[in-house]
Design a protein around this motif. Structure first.
Motif, PDB file in Angstrom:
ATOM      1  N   LEU C 112      -6.487   4.878  16.618  1.00  0.00           N
ATOM      2  CA  LEU C 112      -5.173   4.858  16.359  1.00  0.00           C
ATOM      3  C   LEU C 112      -3.759   4.635  16.797  1.00  0.00           C
ATOM      4  CD1 LEU C 112      -3.757   5.606  13.868  1.00  0.00           C
ATOM      5  CD2 LEU C 112      -3.206   7.601  14.202  1.00  0.00           C
ATOM      6  N   CYS C 113      -3.429   4.939  17.860  1.00  0.00           N
ATOM      7  CA  CYS C 113      -2.397   5.156  18.511  1.00  0.00           C
ATOM      8  C   CYS C 113      -2.806   3.351  19.573  1.00  0.00           C
ATOM      9  CB  CYS C 113      -2.265   5.083  20.206  1.00  0.00           C
ATOM     10  SG  CYS C 113      -1.627   7.277  19.402  1.00  0.00           S
ATOM     11  N   ALA C 162       3.768   5.893   1.536  1.00  0.00           N
ATOM     12  CA  ALA C 162       3.217   5.102   1.723  1.00  0.00           C
ATOM     13  C   ALA C 162       2.107   5.298   1.173  1.00  0.00           C
ATOM     14  CB  ALA C 162       2.745   4.699   3.362  1.00  0.00           C
ATOM     15  N   VAL C 163       1.365   6.773   1.413  1.00  0.00           N
ATOM     16  CA  VAL C 163       0.346   7.065   0.895  1.00  0.00           C
ATOM     17  C   VAL C 163       0.404   6.696  -0.982  1.00  0.00           C
ATOM     18  CG1 VAL C 163      -1.042   9.174  -0.229  1.00  0.00           C
ATOM     19  CG2 VAL C 163      -0.798   9.035   2.946  1.00  0.00           C
ATOM     20  N   TRP C 164       1.706   7.595  -1.285  1.00  0.00           N
ATOM     21  CA  TRP C 164       2.279   7.462  -2.893  1.00  0.00           C
ATOM     22  C   TRP C 164       1.917   5.849  -3.732  1.00  0.00           C
ATOM     23  CZ3 TRP C 164       6.083   4.984  -5.409  1.00  0.00           C
ATOM     24  CH2 TRP C 164       6.755   4.951  -6.339  1.00  0.00           C
ATOM     25  N   LEU C 165       2.251   5.099  -2.682  1.00  0.00           N
ATOM     26  CA  LEU C 165       2.802   3.884  -2.829  1.00  0.00           C
ATOM     27  C   LEU C 165       1.465   2.689  -2.727  1.00  0.00           C
ATOM     28  CD1 LEU C 165       3.882   1.126  -4.207  1.00  0.00           C
ATOM     29  CD2 LEU C 165       4.293   0.697  -1.425  1.00  0.00           C
ATOM     30  N   PHE C 166       0.855   3.160  -1.874  1.00  0.00           N
ATOM     31  CA  PHE C 166      -0.761   2.308  -1.669  1.00  0.00           C
ATOM     32  C   PHE C 166      -2.143   3.405  -2.013  1.00  0.00           C
ATOM     33  CE2 PHE C 166       0.849  -1.475   0.348  1.00  0.00           C
ATOM     34  CZ  PHE C 166       2.237  -0.817   0.900  1.00  0.00           C
ATOM     35  N   ALA C 167      -1.666   4.151  -1.736  1.00  0.00           N
ATOM     36  CA  ALA C 167      -3.343   5.444  -2.672  1.00  0.00           C
ATOM     37  C   ALA C 167      -3.310   5.405  -4.002  1.00  0.00           C
ATOM     38  CB  ALA C 167      -3.596   5.987  -1.871  1.00  0.00           C
ATOM     39  N   LEU C 168      -2.341   6.161  -4.060  1.00  0.00           N
ATOM     40  CA  LEU C 168      -2.251   6.645  -5.244  1.00  0.00           C
ATOM     41  C   LEU C 168      -1.347   5.513  -6.579  1.00  0.00           C
ATOM     42  CD1 LEU C 168      -0.152   9.944  -4.839  1.00  0.00           C
ATOM     43  CD2 LEU C 168      -2.656   9.577  -4.611  1.00  0.00           C
ATOM     44  N   LEU C 170      -1.120   1.891  -5.941  1.00  0.00           N
ATOM     45  CA  LEU C 170      -1.396   0.595  -6.345  1.00  0.00           C
ATOM     46  C   LEU C 170      -2.942   0.945  -5.646  1.00  0.00           C
ATOM     47  CD1 LEU C 170       0.603  -1.027  -4.614  1.00  0.00           C
ATOM     48  CD2 LEU C 170       0.432  -1.284  -6.533  1.00  0.00           C
ATOM     49  N   GLY C 171      -3.404   2.319  -5.357  1.00  0.00           N
ATOM     50  CA  GLY C 171      -5.190   2.521  -5.819  1.00  0.00           C
ATOM     51  C   GLY C 171      -5.876   1.413  -4.088  1.00  0.00           C
ATOM     52  N   VAL C 172      -5.087   0.732  -3.670  1.00  0.00           N
ATOM     53  CA  VAL C 172      -5.581   0.055  -2.850  1.00  0.00           C
ATOM     54  C   VAL C 172      -6.817   0.438  -1.302  1.00  0.00           C
ATOM     55  CG1 VAL C 172      -4.464  -2.135  -3.581  1.00  0.00           C
ATOM     56  CG2 VAL C 172      -3.586  -1.256  -1.572  1.00  0.00           C
ATOM     57  N   LEU C 173      -5.873   1.332  -0.739  1.00  0.00           N
ATOM     58  CA  LEU C 173      -6.005   2.022   0.424  1.00  0.00           C
ATOM     59  C   LEU C 173      -6.479   3.479   0.163  1.00  0.00           C
ATOM     60  CD1 LEU C 173      -3.652   0.580   2.606  1.00  0.00           C
ATOM     61  CD2 LEU C 173      -5.395   0.020   3.080  1.00  0.00           C
ATOM     62  N   PRO C 174      -7.572   4.308   0.830  1.00  0.00           N
ATOM     63  CA  PRO C 174      -7.172   5.851   0.784  1.00  0.00           C
ATOM     64  C   PRO C 174      -6.414   6.138   1.518  1.00  0.00           C
ATOM     65  CG  PRO C 174      -8.768   4.728   2.540  1.00  0.00           C
ATOM     66  CD  PRO C 174      -7.935   3.912   1.748  1.00  0.00           C
ATOM     67  N   ILE C 195      -7.756   3.298   8.427  1.00  0.00           N
ATOM     68  CA  ILE C 195      -6.621   3.340   9.356  1.00  0.00           C
ATOM     69  C   ILE C 195      -5.714   2.152   9.460  1.00  0.00           C
ATOM     70  CG2 ILE C 195      -7.825   0.944  10.856  1.00  0.00           C
ATOM     71  CD1 ILE C 195      -7.433   2.325  13.269  1.00  0.00           C
ATOM     72  N   VAL C 196      -6.240   1.448   7.816  1.00  0.00           N
ATOM     73  CA  VAL C 196      -4.592   0.914   8.243  1.00  0.00           C
ATOM     74  C   VAL C 196      -3.684   1.180   7.969  1.00  0.00           C
ATOM     75  CG1 VAL C 196      -3.947  -0.995   5.707  1.00  0.00           C
ATOM     76  CG2 VAL C 196      -6.175  -0.672   6.925  1.00  0.00           C
ATOM     77  N   LEU C 197      -3.725   2.696   7.292  1.00  0.00           N
ATOM     78  CA  LEU C 197      -2.389   3.373   6.190  1.00  0.00           C
ATOM     79  C   LEU C 197      -1.690   3.687   6.815  1.00  0.00           C
ATOM     80  CD1 LEU C 197      -2.766   4.690   2.249  1.00  0.00           C
ATOM     81  CD2 LEU C 197      -0.672   2.843   3.933  1.00  0.00           C
ATOM     82  N   PRO C 198      -2.473   5.143   8.098  1.00  0.00           N
ATOM     83  CA  PRO C 198      -2.015   5.698   9.240  1.00  0.00           C
ATOM     84  C   PRO C 198      -1.792   4.652  10.716  1.00  0.00           C
ATOM     85  CG  PRO C 198      -3.892   5.818   9.062  1.00  0.00           C
ATOM     86  CD  PRO C 198      -4.207   5.309   8.018  1.00  0.00           C
TER      87      PRO C 198
END
Lengths: 278, 319, 330
Positions: C112-113, C162-168, C170-174, C195-198
């Motif tokens: 991740l780092c 980011a979780v709200w936007l992309f996962a919830l 837009l639903g594109v990322l876990p 790993i994309v979002l984190p």
């Protein structure tokens, strides 16, 4: 727009925001009593509207008021921590600068050691060891943030020691203690005060992070970090405002304080071209 | 007479300071440089010589305003936009050998890499081996030893740095070479060596050379013609042999400059040059001039390469 | 580039290791001192609720085993001597050797780092160059304002949004975890998408620093003589910008990049929490909540070592890239 006028505009905006923050934090709570326990489930989780500009949280409380209260808590804890850190840092920096030699080297080694441990990790460790509460949080923030103040104060003291009037005072028979208090301390105070102000945003950030992890302030104190943590449940259900606004309440005062303090710093410390205020 | 390579007509450069003050760094410069000729532009430090060089290359800072004309071939240097300057003028029409050559090279790159980069940019050479060879050839042209090519600028001595700068300036095969204070910081024999090298470029390479310097001895060795600058204005242009020998310089300031040399009278000119932001209306040299009269409060007209009300003319000497 | 100066680099590394040893000693000592000063009771932590019902003898034996009655200095020494052999004790919460806990999780945190750092450096450099090449331009002002604002934003807040936007939305990322909840195996594709979002959020939080410093370095370099010389030689503006201004402008960033490791670790701590990323940072939070002292002590030591290593790497890079600097001077 010329460089100078953009800077003036920026400073004015920062000053206005800081003033607004202070006013809001001081005036709103006495004027608008928010009973933290009052629960109005019928207004639960309303999105932003005219009656509730920031919406309501999961227990129906107006989010704007919750944020203002939260800001107050965060600022108070942040200020207390910054003050403690400044006192520690000033003391150590002054001693290191004034004594010089072996003591100075030893103390600077101590500074280097502390700066090798990531702040939050050390902060988490301290809070974990002591029962979670307000004071462990303040101590944890203070113990990780005194380093920069120590360095600044030490540098100032070293440059002062080299000045002829200090030598003159000492050879004129003044005791070292007297010299320290009458001459060194007043000169060091502006730098220390500036460092303290600049540290408040960092302290707020650190406390928010700890509270967010559940290791910081007790939840009933509802600092901004607590609010964000509490909003996690609603976020997963799609409500973004209980998360967004507390964060903005951290960012805006941070930028405002940094902007104002930065301008102050330029006044007393004209910086070299390649230095950045990060 | 051959058409001049560089033709400067009425070039003036003014700086606008944040306080509102205007600094007249160059006023009404007027001269030509022909191929196979060396013109030395001399004057005390701070008289505006380097600003003139910057103006010709379009390297003036943002708060500068240039007026007048400077023509190199068909190109009007002052009117040219940045694109033309970058693509056709710099390096290709004018080769600059800058003041403090080591400081004008990027410290983290070797001399070789900077030579090769210039070769690629200015010539059509492609391919690693060809470029490498061309760079080494360029170094040789300026007598820069091949063994030092992989050094970094801060490792070069003053003389080597000068040669590196010359090598870089010659890559584009420019018809005009502009050498800005090429002898600063070098000791006597190195000075001779350096100016002789530059002279070789003029004689053998048939280039035009504009040398900016405050070192009159060096100028004497290399110049065909002399241009003397004072307080931003070119006050005299003369043939070099006439300037250094007989009948000598015509402008009182030029006489003073020569007279100040240790090899000659070793008498300095009294007083200080004026602030470029605070120039008097008439002749700027009048306050220090022994031949000054009330006429000198008006600006003299330029005549036969001279701007003076009371020049030393041959009649005086005969008298 | 000429041959690498391995000898000088090794000597610098050696000097740093020598310097690092006392720091680690002081830090670990401090950790034990803080523990001793705190109301922390290792017996209670180890036994948990069982301690309430246990008889005196069992407690006595426990105390002996854990060395509770000894002064913290001897406990520290005992821990230290085991630690150098690789034995960091037993995690009181996870009932596993600490070394095992760390070993399992270190890989994911490092991944991740590393990804985040790489993205931050590359993007930061590009943005810094774009902003620095024309100081005061609109692009510059936008980039600078956004950078300062991002710097002020808490990384966990950015992560949540980011979780709200992309996962919830837009639903594109876990939304979290290492792999999809249903899957049994750890596949490359799953890790890549998780790993994309984190890493993205962590990169965005580290980005402003790089952007601002590269921008400063480039705009300073553009005003200096080497760039003037390069321009006068007739080089194209992009060559001047990338081959000269950037080369010189990156140096200050290189020297300071080691100071970013603590920030990176701090950011990772928070990001791993939000995204339930199975790294050591998440373990740290668990350990802190449950007051798992052996694990905490080991993690603090590890983090300190990582910071010192980061500093060493930064110095090595700086010595390699700036020909004016000698390793023997550092």
């Amino acid at each position: 727009m010329s460089r100078r006028s953009t800077r003036t505009v920026r400073v004015r905006i920062s000053a206005a925001l800081v003033a607004a923050t202070v006013l809001a934090v001081l005036l709103v709570p006495p004027l608008v009593q928010l009973d933290q326990q009052a629960v109005d489930l019928s207004s639960k989780l309303l999105s932003p509207s005219w009656s509730h500009p920031f919406g309501t949280d999961d227990l129906g409380r107006d989010l704007f008021l919750r944020c203002v209260y939260g800001l107050r808590v965060s600022l108070l804890v942040g200020a207390a921590a910054a003050l403690t850190a400044t006192v520690i840092g000033t003391a150590i920096g002054a001693i290191a600068g004034a004594l010089g030699g072996r003591a100075d080297r030893a103390l600077m080694r101590l500074v280097d050691t502390f700066s090798s441990v990531p702040h939050l990790l050390l902060g988490i460790f301290i809070v974990a060891m002591f029962r979670p509460g307000v004071w462990p949080v303040i101590v944890s923030v203070a113990l990780t943030h005194w380093l920069s103040t120590a360095r600044i104060v030490r540098a100032e003291v070293l440059s002062l020691r080299a000045r002829p009037y200090i030598d003159a005072a000492i050879s004129g028979g003044a005791s070292r203690w007297r010299v320290a208090v009458r001459h060194l301390l007043p000169a060091v105070l502006p730098q220390a005060a500036l460092a303290a102000v600049l540290m408040v945003p960092h302290a707020m950030w650190h406390e928010s992070a700890l509270s967010f992890l559940g290791l910081g302030l007790p939840t009933h104190l509802a600092s901004l970090g607590n609010l964000i943590q509490g909003a996690r449940g609603s976020l997963l259900a799609g409500q973004w405002w209980p998360t967004l606004f507390p964060g903005l309440f951290i960012i805006v005062p941070t930028l405002a304080i940094a902007g104002l303090a930065g301008a102050w710093r330029e006044r007393i410390n004209p910086r070299r071209r390649s230095e950045l205020m990060l | 007479m051959t058409a001049p390579v560089l033709s400067v007509r009425g070039l003036s450069v003014r700086f606008l300071m944040p306080s509102g003050r205007r600094i007249a760094a160059v006023t009404d410069a007027h001269f030509d440089v022909a191929a196979g000729e060396c013109l030395a532009l001399v004057g005390e430090s701070g008289c505006g010589k380097s600003v003139l060089a910057s103006a010709l290359l379009g390297l003036l800072p943002a708060n500068a305003q240039a007026a007048g004309g400077a023509y190199l071939g068909d190109v009007d240097l002052l009117a040219a936009d940045e694109r033309t300057l970058a693509r056709t003028v710099r390096g290709r029409l004018i080769g600059l050998i800058p003041q403090s050559p080591a400081a004008h090279l990027t410290p983290v790159r070797t001399v070789r890499s900077q030579l090769e980069e210039t070769v690629v940019a200015l010539t059509g050479t492609r391919g690693r081996a060809a470029v490498r060879q061309a760079a080494e050839a360029a170094a040789e042209r300026a007598a820069f030893p091949a063994g030092h090519l992989d050094h970094h600028p801060h490792e070069l001595s003053g003389g080597l740095a000068q040669r590196a700068a010359t090598a870089l300036a010659l890559i584009g095969n420019a018809p005009l070479l502009l050498a800005d204070e090429p002898t600063t910081g070098l000791d006597r024999d190195l000075v001779h060596h350096t100016v002789d090298e530059l002279r070789r470029q003029v004689d053998v390479g048939r280039r035009a050379l504009l040398v900016i310097t405050h070192d009159l001895a060096a100028a004497e060795r290399i110049a065909d013609r002399m241009a003397v600058m004072y307080a931003g204005r070119i006050v005299e242009i003369s043939d070099a042999t006439a300037f250094f020998g007989l009948p000598g310089p015509r402008h009182p300031y030029s006489r003073g400059l020569l007279g100040a040399l240790p090899e000659r009278d070793f008498i300095p000119i009294p007083g200080m040059p004026p602030e470029l932001g605070d120039l008097p209306d008439g002749c700027a040299f009048a306050p220090r001039c022994e031949r000054a009269t009330p006429t000198c409060t008006t600006l003299p007209a330029a005549a036969a390469g001279l701007v003076c009300h009371h020049p030393h003319v041959t009649e005086d000497l005969r008298a | 580039m000429s041959r690498l100066p391995w000898g000088a680099m090794a000597r610098l590394a050696g000097r740093r290791l020598l310097f690092a040893a006392p720091i680690l000693l002081v830090v670990t000592f401090g950790v034990f001192a803080i523990a001793a000063a705190s109301p922390f009771d290792p017996v209670k932590a180890y036994a948990g609720t069982a301690a309430l019902g246990a008889d005196a003898e069992t407690l006595e034996r426990l105390r002996d085993n854990l060395g509770v009655d000894q002064p913290f200095t001897s406990r520290w020494w005992h821990w230290l001597t085991s630690a150098v052999t690789g034995d960091f004790g037993q995690s009181s919460v996870l009932r596993q050797p600490v070394a095992e806990v760390i070993g399992e999780r270190l890989v994911w945190s490092s991944l991740l780092c590393a990804v985040a750092f790489l993205v931050a450096v590359l993007t930061g450099t590009v943005l810094g160059v774009l902003a620095g090449r024309r100081p005061g331009s609109l692009l510059d002002r936008v980039v600078t304002s956004v950078a300062y604002s991002l710097e002020a934003a808490p990384v966990f807040w950015l992560a949540l949004l980011a979780v709200w936007l992309f996962a919830l939305q837009l639903g594109v990322l876990p939304a979290g975890g290492l792999t999809d909840t249903a899957s049994e195996q750890v596949t490359f594709r799953q890790v890549a998408s998780h790993i994309v979002l984190p890493a993205g959020v962590l990169a965005v939080s580290q980005l402003p620093w790089f952007t601002l410093y590269v921008r400063q370095g480039v705009s300073d370099a553009l005003a200096e003589d080497p760039v003037r010389g390069a321009r006068a030689r007739g080089l194209s503006e992009s060559t001047v910008l990338l081959g000269h201004a950037l080369r010189s402008g990156l140096l200050p960033v290189l020297t300071l990049v080691g100071s970013r490791v603590p920030e990176l670790i701090t950011g990772a701590l928070l990001v791993e929490s939000v995204f339930s990323w199975p790294g050591i940072a998440a373990a740290t939070v668990e350990a802190a909540t449950a007051v798992d002292f052996p694990l905490l002590a080991a993690l603090t030591t590890l983090a300190t070592a990582a910071v010192l290593l980061g500093n060493l790497l930064a110095d090595l890079l700086y010595g390699l890239f700036d020909p004016r600097v000698k390793f023997s001077d550092m």
